[in-house]
Structures are given as C-alpha cells and as structure tokens.
Design a protein around this motif. Structure first.
Motif, PDB file in Angstrom:
ATOM      1  N   GLY A  90       0.780  -1.233   0.000  1.00 29.77           N
ATOM      2  CA  GLY A  90       0.000   0.000   0.000  1.00 29.77           C
ATOM      3  C   GLY A  90       0.808   1.277   0.000  1.00 29.77           C
ATOM      4  N   LYS A  91       0.104   2.340   0.243  1.00 26.41           N
ATOM      5  CA  LYS A  91       0.667   3.692   0.219  1.00 26.41           C
ATOM      6  C   LYS A  91       1.854   3.848   1.168  1.00 26.41           C
ATOM      7  CE  LYS A  91      -0.871   8.456   0.853  1.00 26.41           C
ATOM      8  NZ  LYS A  91      -2.034   9.327   1.091  1.00 26.41           N
ATOM      9  N   TYR A  92       1.804   3.161   2.293  1.00 22.73           N
ATOM     10  CA  TYR A  92       2.855   3.288   3.308  1.00 22.73           C
ATOM     11  C   TYR A  92       3.724   2.038   3.396  1.00 22.73           C
ATOM     12  CZ  TYR A  92       0.485   7.542   4.593  1.00 22.73           C
ATOM     13  OH  TYR A  92      -0.073   8.797   4.557  1.00 22.73           O
ATOM     14  N   LYS A  93       3.921   1.367   2.268  1.00 21.94           N
ATOM     15  CA  LYS A  93       4.776   0.180   2.224  1.00 21.94           C
ATOM     16  C   LYS A  93       6.157   0.535   2.782  1.00 21.94           C
ATOM     17  CE  LYS A  93       6.656  -3.350  -0.735  1.00 21.94           C
ATOM     18  NZ  LYS A  93       6.799  -3.939  -2.030  1.00 21.94           N
ATOM     19  N   ASP A  94       6.708  -0.344   3.590  1.00 19.92           N
ATOM     20  CA  ASP A  94       8.032  -0.222   4.219  1.00 19.92           C
ATOM     21  C   ASP A  94       8.099   0.796   5.353  1.00 19.92           C
ATOM     22  OD1 ASP A  94       9.096  -2.248   2.635  1.00 19.92           O
ATOM     23  OD2 ASP A  94       9.650  -0.848   1.044  1.00 19.92           O
ATOM     24  N   VAL A  95       6.958   1.315   5.808  1.00 18.82           N
ATOM     25  CA  VAL A  95       6.922   2.189   6.992  1.00 18.82           C
ATOM     26  C   VAL A  95       6.643   1.313   8.207  1.00 18.82           C
ATOM     27  CG1 VAL A  95       5.660   4.079   8.120  1.00 18.82           C
ATOM     28  CG2 VAL A  95       6.124   4.175   5.661  1.00 18.82           C
ATOM     29  N   LEU A  96       7.383   1.549   9.300  1.00 18.48           N
ATOM     30  CA  LEU A  96       7.134   0.784  10.526  1.00 18.48           C
ATOM     31  C   LEU A  96       5.673   0.936  10.942  1.00 18.48           C
ATOM     32  CD1 LEU A  96      10.288   1.654  12.687  1.00 18.48           C
ATOM     33  CD2 LEU A  96       9.795  -0.519  11.532  1.00 18.48           C
ATOM     34  N   LEU A  97       5.083  -0.145  11.424  1.00 15.82           N
ATOM     35  CA  LEU A  97       3.676  -0.097  11.828  1.00 15.82           C
ATOM     36  C   LEU A  97       3.425   1.000  12.856  1.00 15.82           C
ATOM     37  CD1 LEU A  97       2.757  -3.887  12.086  1.00 15.82           C
ATOM     38  CD2 LEU A  97       2.499  -2.340  10.145  1.00 15.82           C
ATOM     39  N   CYS A  98       4.355   1.180  13.785  1.00 20.04           N
ATOM     40  CA  CYS A  98       4.166   2.201  14.824  1.00 20.04           C
ATOM     41  C   CYS A  98       4.250   3.622  14.268  1.00 20.04           C
ATOM     42  CB  CYS A  98       5.167   2.008  15.953  1.00 20.04           C
ATOM     43  SG  CYS A  98       6.881   2.280  15.463  1.00 20.04           S
ATOM     44  N   ASP A  99       4.787   3.766  13.055  1.00 19.47           N
ATOM     45  CA  ASP A  99       4.931   5.094  12.444  1.00 19.47           C
ATOM     46  C   ASP A  99       3.839   5.409  11.420  1.00 19.47           C
ATOM     47  OD1 ASP A  99       7.179   5.606  13.968  1.00 19.47           O
ATOM     48  OD2 ASP A  99       8.578   4.900  12.427  1.00 19.47           O
ATOM     49  N   LEU A 100       2.895   4.496  11.246  1.00 22.17           N
ATOM     50  CA  LEU A 100       1.801   4.757  10.307  1.00 22.17           C
ATOM     51  C   LEU A 100       0.944   5.911  10.816  1.00 22.17           C
ATOM     52  CD1 LEU A 100       0.707   1.095   9.537  1.00 22.17           C
ATOM     53  CD2 LEU A 100       1.864   2.677   7.973  1.00 22.17           C
ATOM     54  N   PRO A 101       0.509   6.795   9.929  1.00 22.51           N
ATOM     55  CA  PRO A 101      -0.326   7.913  10.373  1.00 22.51           C
ATOM     56  C   PRO A 101      -1.706   7.425  10.844  1.00 22.51           C
ATOM     57  CG  PRO A 101       0.013   7.998   7.987  1.00 22.51           C
ATOM     58  CD  PRO A 101       0.805   6.849   8.498  1.00 22.51           C
ATOM     59  N   VAL A 102      -2.253   8.148  11.788  1.00 22.94           N
ATOM     60  CA  VAL A 102      -3.563   7.807  12.347  1.00 22.94           C
ATOM     61  C   VAL A 102      -4.619   7.781  11.252  1.00 22.94           C
ATOM     62  CG1 VAL A 102      -5.367   8.512  13.965  1.00 22.94           C
ATOM     63  CG2 VAL A 102      -2.980   8.682  14.632  1.00 22.94           C
ATOM     64  N   SER A 103      -4.529   8.694  10.292  1.00 22.32           N
ATOM     65  CA  SER A 103      -5.533   8.744   9.222  1.00 22.32           C
ATOM     66  C   SER A 103      -5.575   7.425   8.443  1.00 22.32           C
ATOM     67  CB  SER A 103      -5.268   9.916   8.282  1.00 22.32           C
ATOM     68  OG  SER A 103      -3.980   9.805   7.700  1.00 22.32           O
TER      69      SER A 103
ATOM     70  N   LEU B 121      -4.679   4.439   9.647  1.00 22.54           N
ATOM     71  CA  LEU B 121      -5.246   3.443  10.565  1.00 22.54           C
ATOM     72  C   LEU B 121      -6.756   3.627  10.703  1.00 22.54           C
ATOM     73  CD1 LEU B 121      -2.386   3.613  13.196  1.00 22.54           C
ATOM     74  CD2 LEU B 121      -2.827   1.720  11.601  1.00 22.54           C
ATOM     75  N   GLU B 122      -7.201   4.877  10.684  1.00 24.07           N
ATOM     76  CA  GLU B 122      -8.642   5.144  10.729  1.00 24.07           C
ATOM     77  C   GLU B 122      -9.335   4.605   9.483  1.00 24.07           C
ATOM     78  OE1 GLU B 122      -8.759   9.213  13.431  1.00 24.07           O
ATOM     79  OE2 GLU B 122      -8.497   9.380  11.267  1.00 24.07           O
ATOM     80  N   TRP B 123      -8.663   4.716   8.343  1.00 21.02           N
ATOM     81  CA  TRP B 123      -9.218   4.186   7.105  1.00 21.02           C
ATOM     82  C   TRP B 123      -9.408   2.672   7.223  1.00 21.02           C
ATOM     83  CZ3 TRP B 123      -7.479   0.664   3.478  1.00 21.02           C
ATOM     84  CH2 TRP B 123      -8.213   0.613   2.274  1.00 21.02           C
ATOM     85  N   PHE B 124      -8.388   1.985   7.754  1.00 23.35           N
ATOM     86  CA  PHE B 124      -8.501   0.542   7.964  1.00 23.35           C
ATOM     87  C   PHE B 124      -9.626   0.227   8.947  1.00 23.35           C
ATOM     88  CE2 PHE B 124      -4.129  -0.238   6.301  1.00 23.35           C
ATOM     89  CZ  PHE B 124      -4.437  -1.288   5.462  1.00 23.35           C
ATOM     90  N   GLN B 125      -9.744   1.051   9.962  1.00 14.90           N
ATOM     91  CA  GLN B 125     -10.784   0.806  10.968  1.00 14.90           C
ATOM     92  C   GLN B 125     -12.167   0.887  10.324  1.00 14.90           C
ATOM     93  OE1 GLN B 125     -13.240   2.698  12.810  1.00 14.90           O
ATOM     94  NE2 GLN B 125     -13.526   0.960  14.170  1.00 14.90           N
ATOM     95  N   ARG B 126     -12.341   1.830   9.422  1.00 14.00           N
ATOM     96  CA  ARG B 126     -13.628   1.964   8.730  1.00 14.00           C
ATOM     97  C   ARG B 126     -13.855   0.849   7.713  1.00 14.00           C
ATOM     98  NH1 ARG B 126     -11.811   7.210   8.419  1.00 14.00           N
ATOM     99  NH2 ARG B 126     -11.339   7.002   6.199  1.00 14.00           N
ATOM    100  N   LYS B 127     -12.836   0.511   6.940  1.00 13.81           N
ATOM    101  CA  LYS B 127     -12.961  -0.466   5.852  1.00 13.81           C
ATOM    102  C   LYS B 127     -12.789  -1.905   6.330  1.00 13.81           C
ATOM    103  CE  LYS B 127     -13.430   2.607   2.621  1.00 13.81           C
ATOM    104  NZ  LYS B 127     -14.631   2.771   1.863  1.00 13.81           N
TER     105      LYS B 127
END
Length: 107
Positions: A54-67, A69-75
C-alpha cells in the motif's frame, strides 16, 4: 456454594478459566489480570515490522499515520496477524499511548 457463585463458575469454566472455590471478586480479579498482561512480542513487532503493501509500504507499523489506521478501521483491518497488529497500533494511537512504544524503538 450459593446460586450466584455456581453461575460465575459456570461462566468461567465455559470460557476455559479454571473453576475456583474463591469468592466471586477474587475469581473476577484473577481472570482480569490474566487477560490484562500485555504481550511484549506484540509491542516489539509494532516497532520492527514494516507495512508490507500500500501507500505506506516499508513504513514501521508504529509510524503509520492515524488517518491511515482510521481508514482501515472503517474499511476493515486485514485478516490474520497484520490486522491484529494494525488494530493494536490504532488503539494505542487513539488512546494517546504511543509513549509505550518509544523505549522499544531504540532497541
């Protein structure tokens, strides 16, 4: 044993918790403490595992933006371990607990 105590033992044994001949408060407190202990391995994975796609491939999970994570929470979070980890980091960020991960990031 009174009816209330029998019902509590019945509920706990149905969920795999050992039946105890203690008072209801002790059973409840012991069961809560068993489930309330954080798994260090999960926290370690949050600071070492990278987003695999996805858009944030290779970013540490703890560094993913809240927005994101919110998208995943909704979808819907992905199935399996990745989904559980993303849901965990979402809850950590949502509740302002990112400081729990800071000491682990330096290791």
């Amino acid at each position: 044993m009174d009816l209330k105590m029998e019902k509590i033992n019945e509920l706990f044994s149905a969920h795999g918790v050992l039946r105890l001949s203690l008072g209801p408060e002790k059973i409840l407190n012991q069961s809560i403490m068993e489930f309330a202990q954080p798994d260090r391995e999960i926290f370690q994975q949050l600071v070492t595992m990278k987003m695999p796609f996805g858009k944030y491939k290779d970013v540490l999970l703890c560094d993913l933006p809240v927005s994101y994570l919110e998208w995943f929470q909704r979808k819907g979070f992905p199935d399996g371990k990745l989904g559980m980890l993303l849901a965990t980091v979402y809850e950590i960020k949502l509740n302002g607990l990112t400081g729990l991960l800071t000491p682990l990031k330096g290791k």
